[in-house]
Design a protein around this motif. Structure first.
Motif, short mmCIF file in Angstrom:
data_model
loop_
_atom_site.label_atom_id
_atom_site.label_comp_id
_atom_site.label_asym_id
_atom_site.label_seq_id
_atom_site.Cartn_x
_atom_site.Cartn_y
_atom_site.Cartn_z
N ASP A 84 -84.85 43.05 -9.09
CA ASP A 84 -84.31 44.13 -8.17
C ASP A 84 -84.54 44.20 -6.81
OD1 ASP A 84 -83.45 45.23 -10.84
OD2 ASP A 84 -85.57 46.38 -11.21
N VAL A 85 -85.65 43.72 -6.33
CA VAL A 85 -85.92 43.60 -4.91
C VAL A 85 -85.08 42.83 -4.20
CG1 VAL A 85 -87.72 42.77 -3.26
CG2 VAL A 85 -88.54 44.06 -5.14
N VAL A 86 -84.96 41.66 -4.81
CA VAL A 86 -84.08 40.67 -4.23
C VAL A 86 -82.39 41.30 -4.21
CG1 VAL A 86 -82.72 38.37 -4.49
CG2 VAL A 86 -85.26 38.53 -4.72
N ALA A 87 -82.16 42.02 -5.39
CA ALA A 87 -80.91 42.56 -5.29
C ALA A 87 -80.53 43.63 -4.09
CB ALA A 87 -80.51 43.25 -6.64
N GLU A 88 -81.81 44.29 -3.98
CA GLU A 88 -81.69 45.35 -2.95
C GLU A 88 -81.67 44.67 -1.62
OE1 GLU A 88 -84.97 48.53 -1.36
OE2 GLU A 88 -84.76 48.50 -3.58
N LEU A 89 -82.38 43.59 -1.41
CA LEU A 89 -82.10 42.88 -0.22
C LEU A 89 -80.63 42.31 -0.14
CD1 LEU A 89 -85.44 41.00 -0.11
CD2 LEU A 89 -84.74 42.48 1.49
N ALA A 90 -80.25 41.68 -1.03
CA ALA A 90 -78.82 41.16 -0.83
C ALA A 90 -77.73 42.40 -0.63
CB ALA A 90 -78.38 40.67 -2.19
N ALA A 91 -77.95 43.68 -1.21
CA ALA A 91 -77.09 44.72 -0.93
C ALA A 91 -77.28 45.05 0.47
CB ALA A 91 -77.34 46.03 -2.01
N SER A 92 -78.52 45.29 1.27
CA SER A 92 -78.67 45.49 2.51
C SER A 92 -78.33 44.47 3.43
CB SER A 92 -80.28 45.65 2.62
OG SER A 92 -80.61 45.89 4.02
N ALA A 93 -78.12 43.35 3.11
CA ALA A 93 -77.51 42.33 3.90
C ALA A 93 -76.00 42.40 3.74
CB ALA A 93 -78.09 40.76 3.44
N ARG A 94 -75.32 42.69 2.83
CA ARG A 94 -74.09 42.72 2.46
C ARG A 94 -73.62 44.08 3.39
NH1 ARG A 94 -73.75 43.72 -2.52
NH2 ARG A 94 -74.20 41.73 -3.15
N ALA A 95 -74.41 45.17 3.50
CA ALA A 95 -73.99 46.35 4.21
C ALA A 95 -73.97 45.93 5.83
CB ALA A 95 -74.98 47.68 3.83
N GLY A 96 -74.98 45.30 6.10
CA GLY A 96 -75.02 44.82 7.61
C GLY A 96 -73.90 43.76 7.95
N LEU A 97 -73.62 43.16 6.98
CA LEU A 97 -72.44 42.14 7.28
C LEU A 97 -71.16 43.07 7.56
CD1 LEU A 97 -71.15 39.29 7.84
CD2 LEU A 97 -70.89 39.41 5.11
N GLU A 98 -70.90 43.99 6.56
CA GLU A 98 -69.80 44.81 6.73
C GLU A 98 -69.82 45.41 8.01
OE1 GLU A 98 -69.71 47.00 3.11
OE2 GLU A 98 -69.27 45.40 1.84
N GLN A 99 -71.06 46.21 8.46
CA GLN A 99 -71.03 46.89 9.65
C GLN A 99 -70.75 45.76 10.90
OE1 GLN A 99 -74.86 48.29 9.91
NE2 GLN A 99 -74.46 50.20 8.48
N SER A 100 -71.34 44.71 10.75
CA SER A 100 -70.87 43.70 11.89
C SER A 100 -69.51 43.20 11.81
CB SER A 100 -71.65 42.39 11.72
OG SER A 100 -73.26 42.67 11.71
N GLU A 101 -68.79 42.98 10.65
CA GLU A 101 -67.45 42.59 10.96
C GLU A 101 -66.69 43.87 11.45
OE1 GLU A 101 -66.58 42.20 6.78
OE2 GLU A 101 -67.01 39.91 6.57
N VAL A 102 -66.92 45.20 11.13
CA VAL A 102 -66.30 46.59 11.52
C VAL A 102 -66.47 46.44 13.29
CG1 VAL A 102 -66.37 49.00 12.03
CG2 VAL A 102 -66.33 47.76 9.63
N ARG A 103 -67.85 46.08 13.62
CA ARG A 103 -68.06 46.07 15.05
C ARG A 103 -67.23 44.73 15.69
NH1 ARG A 103 -73.65 44.80 17.86
NH2 ARG A 103 -73.17 45.65 19.78
N LEU A 104 -67.07 43.76 15.35
CA LEU A 104 -66.37 42.47 15.65
C LEU A 104 -65.01 42.81 15.74
CD1 LEU A 104 -66.48 39.53 16.74
CD2 LEU A 104 -66.00 39.15 14.32
N ALA A 105 -64.49 43.50 14.99
CA ALA A 105 -62.83 43.71 15.03
C ALA A 105 -62.88 44.84 16.20
CB ALA A 105 -62.43 44.41 13.76
N ALA A 106 -63.59 45.69 16.19
CA ALA A 106 -63.59 46.60 17.51
C ALA A 106 -63.48 45.71 18.76
CB ALA A 106 -64.62 47.75 17.35
N LEU A 107 -64.50 44.97 18.86
CA LEU A 107 -64.63 44.16 20.05
C LEU A 107 -63.34 43.39 20.38
CD1 LEU A 107 -68.41 43.20 19.94
CD2 LEU A 107 -67.35 44.82 21.48
N GLU A 108 -62.88 42.92 19.26
CA GLU A 108 -61.69 41.81 19.49
C GLU A 108 -60.66 42.88 19.98
OE1 GLU A 108 -61.37 40.29 15.59
OE2 GLU A 108 -62.42 38.55 16.39
N VAL A 109 -60.43 43.89 19.37
CA VAL A 109 -59.33 44.93 20.03
C VAL A 109 -59.63 45.17 21.49
CG1 VAL A 109 -58.52 47.32 19.79
CG2 VAL A 109 -58.91 45.86 17.69
N ARG A 110 -60.74 45.47 21.76
CA ARG A 110 -61.11 45.80 23.23
C ARG A 110 -60.87 44.62 24.38
NH1 ARG A 110 -66.90 48.08 24.20
NH2 ARG A 110 -66.28 48.13 26.21
#
Length: 116
Positions: free
Chosen positions: A53-79
């Protein structure tokens, strides 16, 4: 009659002792089985539910961080794409920019500069 009551009291005492002994044996068997199961889990390299459960929670947190980074990267690419035509237009106006002449970007060379 007194002998009969004493007989039943003795039987009740023996039965109570037997139940106590069986309860103790049951606890011993439970502890032994638990130890053997823990050894088997260790040999099979299995993980406990809490660890999973601890590792699954860490993986979910990492996945959420990756999705946020992808959104931020897309916005920077547009700029960046919006700024890119301005940079291309500036280099088109400087005829010396492509040759490294004064007015253009400096060129890097391995040769030492020649004295004037």
């Amino acid at each position: 009659m007194a002998e009969r009551a004493k007989f039943f009291d003795d039987i009740a005492g023996v039965a109570g002792g037997a139940f106590s002994a069986l309860a103790g044996i049951g606890e011993e068997v439970t502890a032994l089985v638990r130890a053997r199961v823990d050894e088997a889990i260790a040999k099979l390299s299995l993980v406990r539910r809490e660890e999973f459960d601890v590792v699954a929670e860490l993986a979910a947190s990492a996945r959420a961080g990756l999705e946020q980074s992808e959104v931020r990267l897309a916005a920077l690419e547009v700029r960046f794409a919006k700024l890119q035509p301005h940079a291309d237009a500036e280099s088109d106006h400087d005829p010396h920019a492509a040759h490294g002449a004064p007015g253009g970007p400096p060129t890097l060379s391995d040769e030492p500069p020649t004295p004037l």
